[in-house]
Write a protein that holds these residues in place. Structure first.
Motif, mmCIF file in Angstrom:
data_model
loop_
_atom_site.group_PDB
_atom_site.id
_atom_site.type_symbol
_atom_site.label_atom_id
_atom_site.label_comp_id
_atom_site.label_asym_id
_atom_site.label_seq_id
_atom_site.Cartn_x
_atom_site.Cartn_y
_atom_site.Cartn_z
ATOM 1 N N SER A 111 0.830 -1.212 0.000
ATOM 2 C CA SER A 111 0.000 0.000 0.000
ATOM 3 C C SER A 111 0.864 1.261 0.000
ATOM 4 C CB SER A 111 -0.914 0.025 1.222
ATOM 5 O OG SER A 111 -1.795 -1.056 1.158
ATOM 6 N N LEU A 112 2.000 1.176 0.700
ATOM 7 C CA LEU A 112 2.908 2.334 0.726
ATOM 8 C C LEU A 112 3.458 2.655 -0.669
ATOM 9 C CD1 LEU A 112 4.961 1.660 3.993
ATOM 10 C CD2 LEU A 112 3.456 3.598 3.589
ATOM 11 N N CYS A 113 3.476 1.627 -1.529
ATOM 12 C CA CYS A 113 4.027 1.823 -2.884
ATOM 13 C C CYS A 113 2.928 1.994 -3.927
ATOM 14 C CB CYS A 113 4.888 0.624 -3.273
ATOM 15 S SG CYS A 113 6.216 0.266 -2.139
ATOM 16 N N ARG A 155 -9.619 2.647 -5.855
ATOM 17 C CA ARG A 155 -8.672 2.204 -4.823
ATOM 18 C C ARG A 155 -9.395 1.391 -3.753
ATOM 19 N NH1 ARG A 155 -4.068 0.161 -3.067
ATOM 20 N NH2 ARG A 155 -4.180 0.160 -0.815
ATOM 21 N N LEU A 156 -10.572 1.853 -3.352
ATOM 22 C CA LEU A 156 -11.337 1.111 -2.339
ATOM 23 C C LEU A 156 -11.690 -0.276 -2.869
ATOM 24 C CD1 LEU A 156 -13.785 3.821 -0.886
ATOM 25 C CD2 LEU A 156 -11.613 3.030 0.058
ATOM 26 N N MET A 157 -12.114 -0.319 -4.132
ATOM 27 C CA MET A 157 -12.450 -1.616 -4.740
ATOM 28 C C MET A 157 -11.218 -2.515 -4.812
ATOM 29 S SD MET A 157 -14.857 -0.265 -7.851
ATOM 30 C CE MET A 157 -14.789 -1.773 -8.795
ATOM 31 N N THR A 158 -10.101 -1.909 -5.198
ATOM 32 C CA THR A 158 -8.849 -2.679 -5.310
ATOM 33 C C THR A 158 -8.431 -3.214 -3.948
ATOM 34 O OG1 THR A 158 -8.186 -1.165 -7.051
ATOM 35 C CG2 THR A 158 -6.468 -2.573 -6.158
ATOM 36 N N MET A 159 -8.542 -2.341 -2.952
ATOM 37 C CA MET A 159 -8.135 -2.738 -1.601
ATOM 38 C C MET A 159 -8.988 -3.906 -1.127
ATOM 39 S SD MET A 159 -7.340 0.156 1.205
ATOM 40 C CE MET A 159 -8.999 0.317 1.829
ATOM 41 N N GLY A 160 -10.284 -3.824 -1.354
ATOM 42 C CA GLY A 160 -11.188 -4.912 -0.958
ATOM 43 C C GLY A 160 -10.828 -6.204 -1.667
ATOM 44 N N THR A 161 -10.569 -6.090 -2.961
ATOM 45 C CA THR A 161 -10.258 -7.298 -3.745
ATOM 46 C C THR A 161 -8.932 -7.910 -3.300
ATOM 47 O OG1 THR A 161 -11.390 -6.256 -5.595
ATOM 48 C CG2 THR A 161 -10.007 -8.153 -6.111
ATOM 49 N N ILE A 162 -7.930 -7.060 -3.158
ATOM 50 C CA ILE A 162 -6.602 -7.561 -2.771
ATOM 51 C C ILE A 162 -6.656 -8.199 -1.380
ATOM 52 C CG2 ILE A 162 -4.283 -6.780 -2.062
ATOM 53 C CD1 ILE A 162 -4.475 -7.073 -5.040
ATOM 54 N N CYS A 163 -7.356 -7.550 -0.456
ATOM 55 C CA CYS A 163 -7.441 -8.101 0.902
ATOM 56 C C CYS A 163 -8.182 -9.432 0.889
ATOM 57 C CB CYS A 163 -8.137 -7.106 1.834
ATOM 58 S SG CYS A 163 -7.114 -5.660 2.150
ATOM 59 N N ALA A 164 -9.209 -9.549 0.066
ATOM 60 C CA ALA A 164 -9.935 -10.817 -0.032
ATOM 61 C C ALA A 164 -9.012 -11.903 -0.584
ATOM 62 C CB ALA A 164 -11.156 -10.647 -0.923
ATOM 63 N N VAL A 165 -8.266 -11.545 -1.626
ATOM 64 C CA VAL A 165 -7.338 -12.521 -2.230
ATOM 65 C C VAL A 165 -6.281 -12.938 -1.209
ATOM 66 C CG1 VAL A 165 -5.494 -12.760 -3.961
ATOM 67 C CG2 VAL A 165 -7.697 -11.764 -4.609
ATOM 68 N N LEU A 166 -5.719 -11.971 -0.494
ATOM 69 C CA LEU A 166 -4.673 -12.280 0.492
ATOM 70 C C LEU A 166 -5.236 -13.129 1.625
ATOM 71 C CD1 LEU A 166 -2.809 -8.823 0.832
ATOM 72 C CD2 LEU A 166 -2.061 -10.832 -0.439
ATOM 73 N N ALA A 167 -6.455 -12.813 2.071
ATOM 74 C CA ALA A 167 -7.058 -13.575 3.172
ATOM 75 C C ALA A 167 -7.284 -15.027 2.759
ATOM 76 C CB ALA A 167 -8.377 -12.921 3.591
ATOM 77 N N VAL A 168 -7.795 -15.211 1.541
ATOM 78 C CA VAL A 168 -8.039 -16.585 1.055
ATOM 79 C C VAL A 168 -6.699 -17.296 0.841
ATOM 80 C CG1 VAL A 168 -8.925 -17.917 -0.907
ATOM 81 C CG2 VAL A 168 -10.282 -16.032 0.031
ATOM 82 N N ALA A 169 -5.735 -16.588 0.255
ATOM 83 C CA ALA A 169 -4.421 -17.204 -0.005
ATOM 84 C C ALA A 169 -3.730 -17.588 1.304
ATOM 85 C CB ALA A 169 -3.549 -16.242 -0.805
ATOM 86 N N ASP A 170 -3.844 -16.738 2.313
ATOM 87 C CA ASP A 170 -3.266 -17.059 3.629
ATOM 88 C C ASP A 170 -3.900 -18.328 4.176
ATOM 89 O OD1 ASP A 170 -1.562 -14.965 3.694
ATOM 90 O OD2 ASP A 170 -2.531 -13.871 5.325
ATOM 91 N N GLU A 171 -5.221 -18.455 4.009
ATOM 92 C CA GLU A 171 -5.918 -19.631 4.524
ATOM 93 C C GLU A 171 -5.472 -20.888 3.768
ATOM 94 O OE1 GLU A 171 -7.489 -19.796 7.163
ATOM 95 O OE2 GLU A 171 -8.232 -21.865 6.990
ATOM 96 N N LEU A 172 -5.338 -20.744 2.443
ATOM 97 C CA LEU A 172 -4.884 -21.897 1.645
ATOM 98 C C LEU A 172 -3.480 -22.308 2.076
ATOM 99 C CD1 LEU A 172 -6.136 -20.892 -1.931
ATOM 100 C CD2 LEU A 172 -7.074 -22.657 -0.431
#
Lengths: 247, 283
Positions: free
Chosen positions: A65-67, A90-107
């Motif tokens: 996010s800093l970059c 940006r809000l949409m991107t943030m939501g999508t990226i966080c969802a992807v990261l959350a699912v990927a972390d779980e996987l």
């Protein structure tokens, strides 16, 4: 509105970093599998533990996010995208990226748990949510709760990182110096002062602990707190971004 | 259908870059935005495209507010001196994204132009030389197919061959599908025959905005021996005088009077845009 192409542009900006991040995590597991025969023996208690990967992902998402601001901001202005559209995208991107990261972390966590079944006592993987809230059996556990927890935590961290980068962009040289040097110095001075005065520490520390408890003592409280933090950080970001100019 | 700028002012610290500028860019015309260094040309173009905000004043595009308006900004493309593309972006990716943001972007045409100019599509934009960076931005500007194309120093760093090719392609494009072009440049002689309307900015204020023909028809040059020229220009409104040895050329407003006694042995000629610009903006 150019919101969809703007969303795609911002998503595309994040994609390589996310791919590299998980490639590194998975590579570490593969390397562990390869070197496992050489470093473990029945008498040895050595094992590969990656508990709470979301904590690392939070740091990663903050850095991403800093970059995330300047390049996209400039390119969007070049292509005639308003700041409002950029912010919504940006809000949409943030939501999508966080969802992807959350699912990927779980996987990733499930991958480690799967390996734990194949190689007992060698691999260990627990989610951050499980470690904080449900390891003592007081809160429900499972992938759904892990993902919800990670999503909201990452959202707050991402919005904070983005706020910092937009703030940094808006500040002039003196402002940057005052903010980036002044903040840690001020915090350091306050901490020293409080620690030197037990009477104040006796009031401040319990207050902070009770604040943390009120905000994060259970999953529902944590979700509300993270949502409020995300809203506050995003609101401040918009205030800074709406008058940002090319410089 | 036009871009209208009303009473725009902009300051940078102590420097007032624009002082209540009002101007208009009508559809399907080629404008020359002329001014000396620091006159406020780039500031004006940056305000038109929302890159910076004015301190006061309004911008409308086809009747609707131009600032922070996607629809209005979607009709404008600014090719500026400043490169706003990311360091790692390659030329073909910039074309790809231009296609996403400008539905009428003609990627085939852009690729054709890149071939004509010898621009490698796989090059990183920031790795391009000054000239090729200008070429890349010009190709985008000619391919986006929007009603208003603003070109700020379009031929910066271009060699003579590329400049000629650019002017040729610009006129071809304009003839095929007319659009508004605003050329902000210091190379006045090169664009003098291209532009239809002229806006001259001096120290943040619009000095003149009129058609090139009208502007040039308002004056003439008179050349000859120093004494004869001095006699002729007595009592006339003179913009300036160039001297070379014993010869003088005066830039005079009004219509030439060839038949009077003092006009004998003098040569009269049309006003030259660059000369007129120099005389008007010399402080």
């Amino acid at each position: 509105m150019k919101i969809y192409p703007s969303f795609r542009l911002q998503l595309r900006d994040h994609a390589p970093a996310v791919i590299v991040y998980y490639a590194v995590l998975v590579s570490m597991v593969i390397i562990s599998l390869i070197i496992m025969p050489f470093v473990t023996n029945p008498d040895d208690s050595g094992y590969v533990a990656t508990n709470g990967v979301t904590a690392v992902t939070m740091i990663f998402s903050c850095i991403v996010s800093l970059c995330a601001f300047k390049d996209v901001f400039f390119l969007s202005l070049q292509y005639g995208v308003s700041r409002r559209t950029q912010f919504l995208a940006r809000l949409m991107t943030m939501g999508t990226i966080c969802a992807v990261l959350a699912v990927a972390d779980e996987l990733y966590t499930l991958l480690l748990q799967g390996l734990d079944h194949i190689f007992p006592n060698v691999f260990s993987g627990g989610s951050l949510y499980w470690m904080i809230y449900s390891s003592d059996g007081t809160s429900p556990k499972g992938p759904f709760f892990d993902i919800v927890f990670s999503f909201f935590a990452l959202l707050a961290v991402c919005s904070f990182g983005y706020l910092l980068t937009v703030l940094n962009y808006r500040l002039n040289k003196l402002g940057k110096l005052l903010f980036w040097a002044g903040t840690p110095i001020t915090v350091g001075l306050i901490v020293s002062y409080v620690s030197e005065h037990p009477a104040i520490a006796g009031r401040v520390v319990p207050f902070l602990m009770s604040l943390l408890g009120a905000g994060f003592s259970s999953l529902p409280r944590m979700l509300v707190t993270c949502t409020v933090l995300t809203a506050v950080f995003s609101g401040l970001t918009w205030l800074l971004m709406r008058r940002a100019a090319v410089k | 259908m036009s871009i209208e700028i009303t009473n725009i002012s902009k300051s940078f610290g102590q420097v007032q870059a624009l002082k209540g500028v009002s101007a208009g860019f009508k559809e399907e015309r080629i404008y020359g935005l002329l001014g000396r260094n620091g006159a406020g040309k780039s500031t004006l173009l940056n305000i038109l495209t929302g890159r910076i905000f004015p301190d006061s004043g309004t911008v409308t595009v086809d009747g609707e507010p131009g600032v922070e308006n996607d629809r209005a900004q979607g009709k404008i493309f600014l090719m500026s001196e400043t490169t706003l593309f990311p360091d790692a972006m390659r030329v073909h990716r910039a074309f790809h994204w231009a296609g996403s943001f400008y539905p009428a972007f003609d990627e085939g045409y852009a690729r054709g132009l890149a071939e004509d100019f010898g621009l490698n599509l796989k090059s990183k934009i920031t790795g391009l030389s000054t000239g090729y960076r200008s070429i890349f931005k010009l190709i985008l500007a000619l391919s986006v197919n929007v009603p208003y194309v603003l070109l700020d120093e379009p031929v910066l760093g271009l060699d003579a061959n590329h400049r000629e090719l650019f002017y040729k392609r610009l006129l071809e494009k304009y003839a095929e599908r007319p659009f508004t072009v605003v050329l902000s440049t210091h190379l006045i002689e090169e664009v003098a025959n291209l532009i239809e309307d002229v806006i001259i900015i001096k120290e943040g204020e619009v000095l003149r905005q009129e058609s090139r023909e009208k502007l040039l028809s308002g004056g003439y040059t008179v050349s000859g021996g120093a004494a004869a020229v001095e006699t002729y220009i007595q009592g006339r409104k003179v913009l300036g005088v160039d001297s070379l040895g014993g010869l003088r050329t005066a830039y005079v407003l009004g219509s030439p009077e060839r038949d009077i006694q003092s006009a004998r042995d003098l040569e009269f000629g049309p006003m030259d845009l660059q000369k007129l610009f120099i005389q008007l903006t010399n402080s």
